[in-house]
Design an enzyme around this catalytic site. Structure first.
Site, PDB file in Angstrom:
ATOM      1  N   ARG A   4     -14.448  14.274  22.148  1.00  0.00           N
ATOM      2  CA  ARG A   4     -15.325  14.878  21.145  1.00  0.00           C
ATOM      3  C   ARG A   4     -14.728  16.200  20.686  1.00  0.00           C
ATOM      4  O   ARG A   4     -14.480  17.089  21.504  1.00  0.00           O
ATOM      5  CB  ARG A   4     -16.722  15.101  21.726  1.00  0.00           C
ATOM      6  CG  ARG A   4     -17.356  13.821  22.261  1.00  0.00           C
ATOM      7  CD  ARG A   4     -18.653  14.121  22.999  1.00  0.00           C
ATOM      8  NE  ARG A   4     -19.228  12.901  23.545  1.00  0.00           N
ATOM      9  CZ  ARG A   4     -20.445  12.446  23.262  1.00  0.00           C
ATOM     10  NH1 ARG A   4     -21.216  13.120  22.434  1.00  0.00           N
ATOM     11  NH2 ARG A   4     -20.899  11.336  23.778  1.00  0.00           N
TER      12      ARG A   4
ATOM     13  N   HIS B 273     -15.263  15.562  26.411  1.00  0.00           N
ATOM     14  CA  HIS B 273     -15.222  14.102  26.395  1.00  0.00           C
ATOM     15  C   HIS B 273     -16.394  13.549  27.186  1.00  0.00           C
ATOM     16  O   HIS B 273     -16.995  14.230  28.026  1.00  0.00           O
ATOM     17  CB  HIS B 273     -13.898  13.576  26.968  1.00  0.00           C
ATOM     18  CG  HIS B 273     -13.749  13.720  28.456  1.00  0.00           C
ATOM     19  ND1 HIS B 273     -14.202  12.782  29.353  1.00  0.00           N
ATOM     20  CD2 HIS B 273     -13.206  14.705  29.208  1.00  0.00           C
ATOM     21  CE1 HIS B 273     -13.930  13.168  30.573  1.00  0.00           C
ATOM     22  NE2 HIS B 273     -13.330  14.336  30.534  1.00  0.00           N
ATOM     23  N   CYS B 274     -16.746  12.292  26.873  1.00  0.00           N
ATOM     24  CA  CYS B 274     -17.757  11.561  27.639  1.00  0.00           C
ATOM     25  C   CYS B 274     -17.060  10.391  28.315  1.00  0.00           C
ATOM     26  O   CYS B 274     -15.890  10.478  28.672  1.00  0.00           O
ATOM     27  CB  CYS B 274     -18.906  11.109  26.743  1.00  0.00           C
ATOM     28  SG  CYS B 274     -18.413   9.999  25.419  1.00  0.00           S
ATOM     29  N   MET B 275     -17.762   9.294  28.514  1.00  0.00           N
ATOM     30  CA  MET B 275     -17.167   8.156  29.224  1.00  0.00           C
ATOM     31  C   MET B 275     -16.059   7.479  28.433  1.00  0.00           C
ATOM     32  O   MET B 275     -15.092   6.984  29.004  1.00  0.00           O
ATOM     33  CB  MET B 275     -18.247   7.122  29.545  1.00  0.00           C
ATOM     34  CG  MET B 275     -19.216   7.563  30.616  1.00  0.00           C
ATOM     35  SD  MET B 275     -18.432   7.737  32.221  1.00  0.00           S
ATOM     36  CE  MET B 275     -18.009   6.030  32.561  1.00  0.00           C
TER      37      MET B 275
ATOM     38  N   ARG C 163     -15.167   8.639  24.816  1.00  0.00           N
ATOM     39  CA  ARG C 163     -14.782   9.328  23.587  1.00  0.00           C
ATOM     40  C   ARG C 163     -14.335  10.762  23.840  1.00  0.00           C
ATOM     41  O   ARG C 163     -14.909  11.462  24.667  1.00  0.00           O
ATOM     42  CB  ARG C 163     -15.945   9.367  22.599  1.00  0.00           C
ATOM     43  CG  ARG C 163     -16.561   8.028  22.321  1.00  0.00           C
ATOM     44  CD  ARG C 163     -17.768   8.183  21.424  1.00  0.00           C
ATOM     45  NE  ARG C 163     -18.487   6.929  21.287  1.00  0.00           N
ATOM     46  CZ  ARG C 163     -19.586   6.789  20.562  1.00  0.00           C
ATOM     47  NH1 ARG C 163     -20.086   7.818  19.920  1.00  0.00           N
ATOM     48  NH2 ARG C 163     -20.189   5.614  20.476  1.00  0.00           N
TER      49      ARG C 163
END
Length: 524
Positions: free
Chosen positions: A43, A37-39, A41
């Protein structure tokens, strides 16, 4: 991966419940090959894209949209994504292993054309995003994105410390806050080295060791290119290149060094070679590059002012669409290292303001389109906080012209901030990641916080206003308005109806368009 939420029963854990709802809609655990994951989303790497049920997934409460790139990305929003992803990953890991092809159920892809379509989508997506430049930028993003939470936390502490110092509050506490705020930034080169080595397939601690040379105080005794080095010279750029060099040296050693002495020879040679090259080459060269980046940003806004801000604010979202915005991450980080804040992020954040203004105009113009209006109502609060993906990929981009008029709003907002920079007031951010209203706690510049916040708020207001006006008057052709406002056959128009209704006749409500990794709200 343990969190407080995992201690709760699944029945009382909404994060677990949403993860359980998402899993079957992406083809089950056997279809998930990777989770990160990012900030904003989550993934997912997928074995078979055609098994994903897009519409039911987007309809889940808590799912703000989906984005396709080299991974399948589910937009959950800041904060939530960090709680839901571990729950989802735990479900995937706890599921039984993949079954053989003979045992695998085929009902979900029994139609040959559906399977062919899924294969075509995957092939086209991989071909489009596998260019060397985009792959390199994606790797750079993978190095810096994990550092964003620490940048945000330390940036907010730095802002509080500045507020307390200027107001004369809690003088005994300010030294402690200074240490907390600056501790991470003083060692950021080490963390960049660790992540770089991991990303390029080396041993993380060796990459960190090579990069640590840059921040060691004793480098002040070393002379390179006829001048004494300074601790931190070269910054994150030098750390990145030092760690990449360490990876290649390590891999070369693994090929030629006998296994009996590999544990002794390889780490020693890796650290020695990478360290010497860093000291007598990379620190000086990257230091000059970093200084040049700072001078260039200052010159651009000093001389370009409103025009530079206009261009930067207006073109940021197209850069996101092309995946080129990831190149800005090390530039932001370099500026934060040099002056304590990046002057580019507040200008680029105006792109999100233009989207918010455009979304409000779309909401008012499409009074009979309950589907689009419902999407806007659910996505608008996140848009104000700088999470722009649901509005962009679910509303303005599929409609076409409103995306352009929203970019115009972002351009005017950026122009306002750029104008004040030219007049002598710089507005910067002590961290990367947040945008919109969420950026206020991170603002910093060459004047008091009140003046800086007022200028940033004025830029947001300009972005909202121009994005709204441009979209309201120029975002739709007459034919578009007729089609998008025409109720479906047998449907009674209900402009404010809370429940979802059939889409307008002849024109389905737009679905989120494919987009590259990272959005204006995460910068990743």
């Amino acid at each position: 991966m343990s969190t407080d939420s995992t201690k709760e029963s699944p029945e009382g854990n909404p994060n677990r419940q949403l993860a359980e709802a998402i899993l079957p809609l992406v083809g089950g655990a056997a279809n998930v090959t990777s989770v990160s994951h990012c900030m904003t989303r989550m993934r997912l790497g997928l074995a078979d894209r055609s098994l994903v049920q897009d519409e039911p997934l987007k309809a889940l409460p808590g799912v703000m949209g989906v984005v396709e790139d080299d991974t399948y990305q589910i937009v959950l929003g800041p904060g939530k994504v960090a709680r839901i992803t571990p729950e989802f990953e735990a479900l995937v890991q706890a599921a039984p292993g993949p079954v053989s092809a003979e045992e695998a159920p085929t009902a979900a892809k029994s139609a040959d054309d559906l399977a062919a379509e899924g294969a075509a989508i995957r092939a086209a997506r991989k071909e489009k995003n596998a260019t060397p430049v985009k792959l390199l930028l994606r790797r750079i993003a993978n190095i810096f994105v994990p550092l964003i939470p620490a940048l945000i936390g330390c940036g907010i502490v730095a802002g509080l410390n500045g507020l307390f110092t200027n107001a004369g509050w809690l003088p005994a506490l300010t030294p402690a806050l200074t240490a907390i705020a600056n501790g991470f930034m003083s060692l950021i080169a080490v963390f960049v080295g660790l992540n770089t080595a991991r990303e390029f397939g080396g041993t993380p601690v060796l990459g960190g060791a090579a990069a640590a040379v840059i921040v060691f105080p004793g480098v002040a005794d070393v002379t390179a290119f006829g001048q004494k080095l300074a601790p931190g010279q070269g910054g994150v750029l030098g750390a990145l290149l030092a760690a990449v060099l360490a990876v290649y040296v390590e891999k070369a050693c693994r090929r030629f060094v006998p296994s009996a002495v590999d544990v002794l020879i390889t780490p020693t040679v890796t650290v020695l070679v990478a360290g010497l090259v860093t000291l007598f080459g990379l620190m000086y060269v990257c230091g000059e590059i970093a200084t040049g980046i700072g001078h260039l940003a200052d010159w651009l806004l000093q001389h370009g002012g409103a025009a530079a801000g206009f261009v930067l604010g207006g073109l940021f979202l197209p850069l996101v669409m092309l995946g080129l915005h990831q190149a800005l991450i090390p530039i932001h980080t370099t500026l934060i290292e040099q002056s304590g804040y990046t002057v580019l992020l507040p200008i680029l954040a105006m792109a999100g303001a233009g989207q918010v203004g455009a979304a409000v105009a779309i909401y008012l113009r499409l009074r009979r389109n309950t589907s689009i209006r419902k999407t806007i109502r659910s996505a608008l609060p996140a848009g104000f906080l700088g999470v722009g993906e649901p509005l962009i990929y679910g509303v303005s981009l599929p409609l076409g012209r409103p995306f352009i008029t929203a970019c115009v709003g972002g351009a005017f907002g950026g122009g306002v901030v750029g104008l004040f920079y030219q007049l002598g007031t710089s507005v910067g951010s002590t961290a990367i990641g947040p945008s919109g209203w969420a950026l206020f706690p991170l603002l910093k510049g060459n004047h008091g916080l009140g003046a800086i916040a007022a200028i940033y708020a004025l830029g947001l207001a300009a972005g909202y206003l121009v994005g709204f006006v441009a979209t309201y008057f120029f975002g739709f052709s007459k034919q578009m308005l007729n089609e998008l406002n025409a109720p479906a056959k047998g449907e009674t128009p209900a402009p404010e109806g809370p429940s979802p209704e059939p889409p307008p006749s002849g024109k389905p409500s737009p679905d989120p368009a494919p987009a590259p990794a990272g959005g204006p709200g995460s910068l990743v």
